[in-house]
Design a protein around this motif. Structure first.
Motif, PDB file in Angstrom:
ATOM      1  N   ILE A   1     -76.736  73.276  78.218  1.00 59.96           N
ATOM      2  CA  ILE A   1     -77.640  73.970  79.133  1.00 59.96           C
ATOM      3  C   ILE A   1     -77.134  75.401  79.300  1.00 59.96           C
ATOM      4  N   ALA A   2     -78.017  76.370  79.039  1.00 62.65           N
ATOM      5  CA  ALA A   2     -77.633  77.774  79.209  1.00 62.65           C
ATOM      6  C   ALA A   2     -77.573  78.107  80.694  1.00 62.65           C
ATOM      7  N   LEU A   3     -76.478  78.717  81.120  1.00 63.13           N
ATOM      8  CA  LEU A   3     -76.280  79.057  82.529  1.00 63.13           C
ATOM      9  C   LEU A   3     -76.061  80.555  82.676  1.00 63.13           C
ATOM     10  N   GLU A   4     -76.819  81.176  83.603  1.00 65.03           N
ATOM     11  CA  GLU A   4     -76.678  82.593  83.915  1.00 65.03           C
ATOM     12  C   GLU A   4     -76.174  82.758  85.344  1.00 65.03           C
ATOM     13  N   ILE A   5     -75.348  83.768  85.564  1.00 61.24           N
ATOM     14  CA  ILE A   5     -74.916  84.168  86.902  1.00 61.24           C
ATOM     15  C   ILE A   5     -75.505  85.552  87.166  1.00 61.24           C
ATOM     16  N   ARG A   6     -76.412  85.657  88.115  1.00 61.27           N
ATOM     17  CA  ARG A   6     -77.044  86.926  88.452  1.00 61.27           C
ATOM     18  C   ARG A   6     -76.645  87.308  89.869  1.00 61.27           C
ATOM     19  N   ASN A   7     -75.804  88.307  89.961  1.00 62.04           N
ATOM     20  CA  ASN A   7     -75.260  88.722  91.258  1.00 62.04           C
ATOM     21  C   ASN A   7     -75.711  90.148  91.581  1.00 62.04           C
ATOM     22  N   SER A   8     -76.448  90.302  92.682  1.00 59.44           N
ATOM     23  CA  SER A   8     -76.900  91.624  93.128  1.00 59.44           C
ATOM     24  C   SER A   8     -76.135  92.107  94.352  1.00 59.44           C
ATOM     25  N   VAL A   9     -75.054  91.409  94.694  1.00 59.58           N
ATOM     26  CA  VAL A   9     -74.256  91.775  95.869  1.00 59.58           C
ATOM     27  C   VAL A   9     -72.905  92.285  95.385  1.00 59.58           C
ATOM     28  N   PRO A  10     -72.629  93.575  95.519  1.00 61.17           N
ATOM     29  CA  PRO A  10     -71.373  94.105  94.975  1.00 61.17           C
ATOM     30  C   PRO A  10     -70.131  93.565  95.675  1.00 61.17           C
ATOM     31  N   HIS A  11     -70.227  93.318  96.980  1.00 59.77           N
ATOM     32  CA  HIS A  11     -69.065  92.830  97.729  1.00 59.77           C
ATOM     33  C   HIS A  11     -69.513  91.664  98.606  1.00 59.77           C
TER      34      HIS A  11
ATOM     35  N   PRO B   1     -80.335  91.501 105.460  1.00 64.61           N
ATOM     36  CA  PRO B   1     -79.522  91.982 106.590  1.00 64.61           C
ATOM     37  C   PRO B   1     -78.888  90.851 107.393  1.00 64.61           C
ATOM     38  N   GLN B   2     -79.441  89.643 107.307  1.00 64.87           N
ATOM     39  CA  GLN B   2     -78.926  88.531 108.108  1.00 64.87           C
ATOM     40  C   GLN B   2     -78.158  87.486 107.309  1.00 64.87           C
ATOM     41  N   HIS B   3     -78.411  87.378 106.007  1.00 67.68           N
ATOM     42  CA  HIS B   3     -77.850  86.257 105.259  1.00 67.68           C
ATOM     43  C   HIS B   3     -77.317  86.688 103.895  1.00 67.68           C
ATOM     44  N   LEU B   4     -76.343  85.903 103.450  1.00 63.66           N
ATOM     45  CA  LEU B   4     -75.901  85.930 102.061  1.00 63.66           C
ATOM     46  C   LEU B   4     -76.466  84.663 101.420  1.00 63.66           C
ATOM     47  N   GLU B   5     -77.156  84.818 100.301  1.00 64.91           N
ATOM     48  CA  GLU B   5     -77.897  83.700  99.725  1.00 64.91           C
ATOM     49  C   GLU B   5     -77.417  83.380  98.318  1.00 64.91           C
TER      50      GLU B   5
ATOM     51  N   ARG C   1     -80.789  76.072  97.582  1.00 62.83           N
ATOM     52  CA  ARG C   1     -80.598  77.381  98.218  1.00 62.83           C
ATOM     53  C   ARG C   1     -79.625  77.247  99.380  1.00 62.83           C
ATOM     54  N   LEU C   2     -78.550  78.020  99.313  1.00 61.93           N
ATOM     55  CA  LEU C   2     -77.562  78.085 100.379  1.00 61.93           C
ATOM     56  C   LEU C   2     -77.659  79.450 101.039  1.00 61.93           C
ATOM     57  N   ARG C   3     -77.891  79.458 102.340  1.00 68.65           N
ATOM     58  CA  ARG C   3     -77.951  80.707 103.103  1.00 68.65           C
ATOM     59  C   ARG C   3     -76.901  80.634 104.204  1.00 68.65           C
ATOM     60  N   ILE C   4     -76.016  81.639 104.224  1.00 66.85           N
ATOM     61  CA  ILE C   4     -74.988  81.696 105.254  1.00 66.85           C
ATOM     62  C   ILE C   4     -75.106  83.023 105.981  1.00 66.85           C
ATOM     63  N   PRO C   5     -74.764  83.046 107.277  1.00 68.56           N
ATOM     64  CA  PRO C   5     -74.886  84.298 108.046  1.00 68.56           C
ATOM     65  C   PRO C   5     -74.087  85.413 107.395  1.00 68.56           C
ATOM     66  N   PHE C   6     -74.719  86.564 107.266  1.00 69.22           N
ATOM     67  CA  PHE C   6     -74.079  87.725 106.625  1.00 69.22           C
ATOM     68  C   PHE C   6     -73.759  88.757 107.685  1.00 69.22           C
ATOM     69  N   ASP C   7     -72.512  89.198 107.721  1.00 68.91           N
ATOM     70  CA  ASP C   7     -72.048  90.188 108.687  1.00 68.91           C
ATOM     71  C   ASP C   7     -71.465  91.356 107.930  1.00 68.91           C
ATOM     72  N   GLN C   8     -72.066  92.505 108.054  1.00 71.00           N
ATOM     73  CA  GLN C   8     -71.590  93.689 107.325  1.00 71.00           C
ATOM     74  C   GLN C   8     -70.172  94.052 107.685  1.00 71.00           C
ATOM     75  N   ASP C   9     -69.781  93.721 108.924  1.00 66.96           N
ATOM     76  CA  ASP C   9     -68.438  94.096 109.380  1.00 66.96           C
ATOM     77  C   ASP C   9     -67.419  92.988 109.190  1.00 66.96           C
ATOM     78  N   ARG C  10     -67.843  91.870 108.563  1.00 69.33           N
ATOM     79  CA  ARG C  10     -66.933  90.736 108.404  1.00 69.33           C
ATOM     80  C   ARG C  10     -65.811  91.073 107.440  1.00 69.33           C
ATOM     81  N   GLY C  11     -64.620  90.752 107.868  1.00 71.93           N
ATOM     82  CA  GLY C  11     -63.486  90.964 106.988  1.00 71.93           C
ATOM     83  C   GLY C  11     -63.366  89.851 105.985  1.00 71.93           C
TER      84      GLY C  11
END
Length: 319
Positions: A192-202, A241-245, A305-315
């Motif tokens: 099975i061909a698997l791709e990782i597509r990431n649009s989140v730099p950090h 603005p609210q989640h990392l998906e 689909r996994l959605r977790i709270p995203f905090d810009q200031d999170r360390g």
């Protein structure tokens, strides 16, 4: 002695201080002549905490004299302190019980993540090896034998790691490196061909969050390999603005059962599942304080689909 016996029973049910002068009922429960002989009177004091009676303690006197109000107040204070101690002991027992339950669940999760997927892969290879042997296809037989040997070695190493250290197996270079490593070998293991597509730099996830996300994605990919009959799969990482998906999709057979949704912030009970791996995924999503949805993708394939709270200031560690 029944807890409702006499005035001691009153003190065990109501926050009071009770003198007992008639000890005849007490004498019925004893084989000696203590009550009425050495003991002329008794004082029963409630062990109270926050309007809850947790017990009673007794003082025995060799005469019928009374103690003054200040001493009685002190004795009631002692009762309250003993009640607090009993309350704290109950809390500690409950804390230990929950700790043991959590450790058992962590062990179950770790054994599942470390062994179940590789064993399932080995089981899938066994009929292929059998077919190759019966067809006298030596090259294919040797390939499947090599796959099985590698899988058994991996299971053995992982089992030793779990038994010796009970630690989480996670790529020291971070989540993205771990997912890329899976993708590099996914086709050769599962066709099975698997791709990782990431649009989140950090991603800015700490170590514990990375571990939970990794195992959720890993389990979703293992289910695709075992059940989907797919030709292509993709892991998409995005943010709002609210989640990392994290979205894991395939173009396989899809799901026959209704969608399963776990919303951790809701007080509603989880939808029962007959799939043990899905239950563990739900538990990991709960630890992240996020939401896990599993269902069909537009009638074709499956979507997790996994959605977790995203905090810009999170360390945390940058992946």
């Amino acid at each position: 002695v029944d807890r409702h016996c006499g005035l001691c029973g009153t003190a065990a049910s109501t926050d009071v201080l009770v003198w007992v002068d008639d000890l005849s009922s007490c004498a019925k429960h004893g084989s000696s002549i203590y009550f009425g002989s050495q003991c002329k009177s008794m004082l029963a004091i409630s062990l109270a905490h926050h309007q809850q009676i947790l017990g009673v303690y007794n003082l025995f006197f060799d005469n019928s004299s009374r103690i003054d109000a200040s001493v009685q107040s002190l004795l009631r204070l002692v009762g309250q302190l003993l009640g607090l101690s009993l309350h704290n002991a109950r809390i500690e027992r409950e804390r230990l019980r929950l700790t043991v339950m959590k450790e058992r669940q962590d062990m179950v999760n770790e054994v599942h993540d470390a062994l179940a997927q590789t064993l399932a892969y080995a089981r899938m290879r066994l009929p292929l090896l059998s077919d190759a042997i019966q067809a006298h296809d030596e090259s294919q037989a040797l390939k499947y034998f090599s796959d099985l040997k590698t899988a058994v070695t991996e299971v053995h190493d992982n089992l030793r790691e779990v038994m010796t250290y009970f630690r989480t197996r996670m790529d020291p270079l971070g989540l993205m490196h771990a997912l890329t490593t899976i993708a590099d070998s996914y086709f050769s293991r599962n066709a099975i061909a698997l791709e990782i597509r990431n649009s989140v730099p950090h991603l800015n996830l700490n170590d514990e969050q990375e571990v939970q996300v990794f195992y959720i994605v890993q389990e979703a990919l293992a289910n695709i390999a075992k059940h989907s009959m797919a030709r292509h799969a993709v892991v998409r990482i995005s943010q709002t603005p609210q989640h990392l998906e994290f979205m894991i999709e395939d173009d396989g057979l899809g799901m026959d059962e209704p969608n399963v949704s776990t919303i951790v912030t809701s007080a509603r009970p989880l939808v029962p599942s007959t799939h043990f791996g899905l239950d563990i995924m739900q538990s990991r999503a709960k630890r992240l304080g996020g939401q896990l949805d599993v269902g069909s993708k537009d009638g074709v394939g499956t979507r997790v689909r996994l959605r977790i709270p995203f905090d810009q200031d999170r360390g945390g560690k940058t992946s």
